[in-house]
Design a protein around this motif. Structure first.
Motif, PDB file in Angstrom:
ATOM      1  N   ASP A 591      41.548  30.158  42.813  1.00 29.16           N
ATOM      2  CA  ASP A 591      41.187  31.426  43.455  1.00 29.16           C
ATOM      3  C   ASP A 591      42.280  31.888  44.408  1.00 29.16           C
ATOM      4  N   ILE A 594      45.219  33.410  42.309  1.00 22.79           N
ATOM      5  CA  ILE A 594      44.836  34.718  41.783  1.00 22.79           C
ATOM      6  C   ILE A 594      44.757  35.750  42.898  1.00 22.79           C
ATOM      7  N   ASN A 595      44.135  35.346  43.993  1.00 21.50           N
ATOM      8  CA  ASN A 595      44.011  36.273  45.123  1.00 21.50           C
ATOM      9  C   ASN A 595      45.381  36.622  45.709  1.00 21.50           C
ATOM     10  N   ALA A 598      47.071  39.041  43.389  1.00 19.97           N
ATOM     11  CA  ALA A 598      46.441  40.361  43.568  1.00 19.97           C
ATOM     12  C   ALA A 598      46.884  41.010  44.885  1.00 19.97           C
TER      13      ALA A 598
END
Length: 635
Positions: A591, A594-595, A598
């Motif tokens: 996570d 990915i975060n 992003a």
């Protein structure tokens, strides 16, 4: 549908079976004050119908059958059979049960659970009638187990007493041991003969099958229910139930079921199986008799006398003397029920079962004393009493059987059975003296309060004592072979043994004299403890079966807690830790990546949007910055 039964006999059989079970259901909800009269009315009606059924019985056995279930193409039916043997038992069970219930009205008049007591008695009588009327082994086994349930309820009737609950569980479990063998015998019977119907089995050829194993398995049912060696220790403990229950269990019902079973399956028993049965019965006779010698509880002495007499009946069956064994079952039903009900009158008068706290009661209980004396004489086998006739029939058959055997050791069976007559007289004379002679020894309960019970209790006792006299069974007081009983159930003719009756009378006289004169020894002596502790059978069971089973259970429990539970708990903890680690990797690793991507994309997009603002200065600045980065990359 009926098979070969007349409509009247079929109706009587169905009605006789239905009455006690209907009574059980009704009494479970009946008013306490009416329960006794309802139970007595149903049993009295059953007695009348039983006598009518016997009088209507044709020469051949009557059987009714009905389809029940089909399993894998094999049909199993419910059948009931009425012949001279079952007819006799019908009348006997109803008669003794009726007297016991009359007696119970007075003996248990203050019992708050009286309706339940009579309901259990009706269930017990119904189950016993089912055994008596069973037309095949499967039906007999169903009612056999129901008798076990009813006896459990009656023995443990006083649920507030730990000893009663323990005795009920002991009786139930020890009977299950024998019942397992009985069930295996039923399976073997069907495997070899393709039928369980008595009509077929009683005429079949057993020489084509391994009948010894089959017969011994069926005999195990008798070993449990009729308290034979080694499964005999439950019967004395069953005295924890109400005294009238003891009379019913020990006289003509539960313990008699095993003897009735042997009579029913006797044609299926091979000669080798019969030898084993004779030996088991002989051992039970001697061990039961010796266990009674030094008991101090009035009911336990009678309980062990029952064990001994049942052993005598089983030995009679083993020697091929079915008629003699059933004759003794009949006479025993009357004098043993009389003894137990008389013992109840004694307990009612002095409020104790310990014979060491009695004495001199013949003066205050004269009717009970006379009745008890008559029943004692019958049990001991004195002439002019019923027990003498039936015992001589068994002993004569045993000596005749021994003469036909190839080994002289076979004479051990009749000799030991003959010796048991003296042993019976010994412990009964001792009990007779302790209760009715000498000085009164109960300091906690004054003799001034002791008195005869009312006629509801005395009446059944007097009737049973009268039925313990010889002339009801035979004109000749010294031989039962001319008895009407042997017209119903024939007995094999045996050569006359002129010395048998005098020898038996002499042994009874000698045993009675020794028993009346003997004084109470120290209970620490080994020979006394051997009697008091039932031949140490329970001790042996504890060492060989109960303690190892208990230790195994503790070991398995410890292994379950430490190994199985430890492994499961360890796997559970490991799974939780692994889940937490996986959760952390997922949250902060996957996570997070990915975060982060992003977020970076978002920042780049925000930066790009800030450049696209419509100002020439911003475009020139970006172009120069991009050219510088390109030059840096190339150089």
């Amino acid at each position: 549908m009926p098979d070969d039964a007349s409509p009247l006999v079929s109706f009587l059989m169905v009605t006789l079976l239905g009455l006690p079970f209907a009574g059980f259901l009704a009494l479970m909800r009946a008013n306490r004050s009416l329960s006794g009269m309802l139970a007595i009315g149903l049993t009295g009606l059953g007695l009348v119908l039983s006598m009518v059924a016997v009088m209507q019985l044709p020469q051949e056995a009557v059987t009714i059958r009905s389809a029940w279930a089909t399993v894998s193409g094999v049909s199993f039916g419910v059948s009931f059979r009425l012949d001279s043997l079952s007819g006799l038992m019908l009348v006997l069970v109803h008669f003794v049960a009726l007297l016991v219930q009359l007696y119970s009205l007075s003996y248990l008049h203050d019992e708050p659970k009286l309706a339940r007591y009579f309901a259990y008695l009706q269930l017990f009588v119904g189950a016993m009638l089912g055994i008596v009327l069973a037309g095949n082994l499967l039906v007999m086994y169903a009612f056999w187990e129901l008798v076990g349930l009813a006896s459990y309820l009656l023995i443990g009737f006083y649920t507030e007493r730990p000893a009663a609950s323990k005795a009920a569980k002991k009786a139930f479990l020890m009977n299950r041991v024998g019942d397992i063998g009985f069930l295996i015998g039923i399976f073997l019977t069907y495997y070899y003969f393709d039928t369980l119907e008595f009509d077929t089995l009683l005429t079949t050829d057993i020489t084509r099958v391994p009948s010894t194993a089959l017969g011994l398995c069926l005999f195990l049912g008798c070993v449990g229910k009729s308290a034979q060696f080694p499964l005999l220790t439950w019967l004395p403990d069953a005295m924890e139930g109400p005294t009238p229950v003891s009379a019913l269990l020990h006289a003509a019902t539960m313990v008699a079921a095993g003897i009735f079973l042997l009579a029913r399956i006797h044609p299926l028993l091979s000669p080798d199986a019969l030898v084993v049965i004779a030996l088991v019965g002989t051992i039970t006779t001697i061990l039961g008799g010796y266990s009674a010698v030094f008991q101090s509880d009035i009911k336990k002495v009678l309980a062990f006398s029952t064990v001994s007499q049942l052993g005598l009946m089983v030995a009679g069956m083993g020697t091929g003397n079915v008629g003699g064994a059933m004759f003794h079952l009949l006479t025993h039903a009357f004098f043993k029920a009389g003894l137990f009900l008389s013992a109840g009158a004694v307990i009612h008068a002095v409020n104790t079962q310990d014979m060491r706290q009695m004495g001199g009661l013949r003066k205050v209980l004269p009717t009970t004393f006379i009745a008890y004396s008559v029943c004692v004489a019958a049990l001991a086998g004195l002439p002019f009493f019923s027990g003498f006739l039936s015992k001589e029939a068994i002993l004569g058959g045993a000596f005749g059987w021994a003469g036909e055997q190839t080994s002289a050791l076979a004479y051990m069976v009749p000799v030991l059975l003959l010796g048991s007559s003296g042993l019976t007289a010994l412990y009964m004379a001792r009990q007779w003296r302790l209760i009715f002679f000498g000085s009164y020894r109960n300091e906690s309960n004054s003799l001034a309060h002791a008195h005869e019970p009312d006629w509801l209790m005395r009446g059944p006792v007097v009737i049973l004592a009268m039925l313990s006299v010889w002339f009801w069974f035979s004109v000749n007081p010294f031989s039962g072979h001319s008895s009407w009983f042997f017209q119903l159930i024939p007995v094999a003719e045996e050569p006359a043994i002129w010395w048998l009756a005098p020898m038996s009378i002499g042994l009874v006289a000698a045993g009675g004299w020794v028993g009346f004169q003997m004084r109470e020894p120290n209970n620490t002596h080994g020979y006394v403890r051997l009697s008091l502790e039932y031949g140490f059978l329970d001790t042996i069971y504890h060492y060989l079966l109960i303690n190892p089973t208990h230790k195994l259970a503790l070991l398995l429990s410890r292994a379950d807690r430490r190994v199985v539970d430890g492994t499961v708990n360890g796997l559970g903890v490991s799974t939780v830790v692994l889940a937490q680690i996986t959760n952390a990797i997922d949250r902060f690793g996957i996570d997070g990546l990915i975060n982060g991507i992003a977020w970076t994309a978002g920042q780049l997009g925000q930066l790009t949007r800030s450049v696209q603002n419509g100002r020439v200065q911003s475009y020139i600045t970006v172009a120069v910055a991009g050219l510088l980065v390109l030059l840096w990359w190339l150089l």
